[in-house]
Design an enzyme around this catalytic site. Structure first.
Site, mmCIF file in Angstrom:
data_model
loop_
_atom_site.group_PDB
_atom_site.id
_atom_site.type_symbol
_atom_site.label_atom_id
_atom_site.label_comp_id
_atom_site.label_asym_id
_atom_site.label_seq_id
_atom_site.Cartn_x
_atom_site.Cartn_y
_atom_site.Cartn_z
ATOM 1 N N GLY A 114 0.788 -1.226 0.000
ATOM 2 C CA GLY A 114 0.000 0.000 0.000
ATOM 3 C C GLY A 114 0.820 1.276 0.000
ATOM 4 O O GLY A 114 0.292 2.353 0.267
ATOM 5 N N SER A 152 2.229 3.017 -2.545
ATOM 6 C CA SER A 152 1.838 4.007 -3.550
ATOM 7 C C SER A 152 0.461 4.576 -3.250
ATOM 8 O O SER A 152 0.195 5.753 -3.500
ATOM 9 C CB SER A 152 1.872 3.376 -4.950
ATOM 10 O OG SER A 152 3.201 3.007 -5.271
ATOM 11 N N GLU A 174 8.898 5.033 -4.785
ATOM 12 C CA GLU A 174 9.970 4.139 -5.271
ATOM 13 C C GLU A 174 11.356 4.733 -4.973
ATOM 14 O O GLU A 174 12.294 4.608 -5.762
ATOM 15 C CB GLU A 174 9.821 3.870 -6.786
ATOM 16 C CG GLU A 174 8.435 3.435 -7.228
ATOM 17 C CD GLU A 174 8.039 2.028 -6.773
ATOM 18 O OE1 GLU A 174 8.816 1.381 -6.038
ATOM 19 O OE2 GLU A 174 6.935 1.600 -7.143
#
Ligand SMILES: [Zn+2]
Length: 217
Positions: free
Chosen positions: A29, A31, A98
């Site tokens: 979860g 993102s 990321e």
């Protein structure tokens, strides 16, 4: 008296900006939370940038497994993140999805933005690679962040234990050697990733689903 810019120091008496790192295995979860956080800050009239690198969509976007998404700036190794912010009018915060794939130097730049320029930085990413070794950028974030938070949104190993580590699977077999970053889980790639508990990551056991594409649900 310095000229006002996107990088003007925070006014005296205002709170310190923060560097926060949210980490967890894929599908936990990250993102989704990154997008939610951007939405919340934006609603308060704050101005931010959303950055990503190697998103699952293969495009300069932050997308989540549950279908949310938005445009983002794709970070490349040569990018100076301080310069990036300087090129904008006024930036209050950064969402860095990321972040495990950024360079260590870029993590230092994020700390510069927090300390020197009052920009809040919310970084999201994996902690460790398919070998269970920390990504260099994640290590630097652990060292520098004001706050580190493990996300555990019920991503489970096939055995039901909490999923903690990402396994790289090639041709149905778990591998332990290779490049640190290989993009998988796309139609064109023979590589996929599977979240396992520590016990089964160490044992190399993929469960009954071995060889088939798997999402965490
Ligand atoms: Zn397990």
């Amino acid at each position: 008296m310095t000229e006002l810019s996107a990088l003007s120091p925070a006014p005296p008496g205002s709170r310190d900006a923060v560097l926060k790192f949210y980490f967890g295995p894929m599908d936990c979860g990250k993102s989704t939370l990154a997008l939610q956080m951007n939405y919340n800050h934006g609603r308060q009239g704050r101005r931010g940038l959303v950055l990503t690198k190697h998103d699952r969509s293969g495009e300069p976007k932050v997308t989540s497994r549950i279908g949310l998404g938005r445009e983002a700036i794709e970070v490349v190794d040569s990018m100076d993140l301080v310069e990036l912010v300087r090129a904008h009018d006024r930036i209050d915060y950064l969402i860095c999805d990321e972040a495990c794939f950024y360079t260590v130097e870029q993590i230092e730049q994020l700390a510069d933005l927090v300390d020197g320029h009052g920009v809040d930085v919310y970084a999201f990413g994996l902690a460790s690679d398919f070998r269970s070794v920390l990504f260099p950028a994640a290590q630097r974030l652990f060292e520098l962040a004001d706050e580190v938070c493990r996300l555990q949104v019920e991503v489970l190993c096939w055995c039901g234990r909490p999923g903690l580590l990402n396994a790289r699977v090639v041709g149905g077999e778990m591998v332990r050697t290779g490049e640190q970053v290989v993009i998988g889980d796309t139609d064109a790639s023979p590589v996929r990733y599977q979240v396992l508990c520590r016990r089964h990551h160490r044992a190399g056991l993929l469960g009954e689903s071995a060889g088939t594409a798997q999402t965490a649900q």
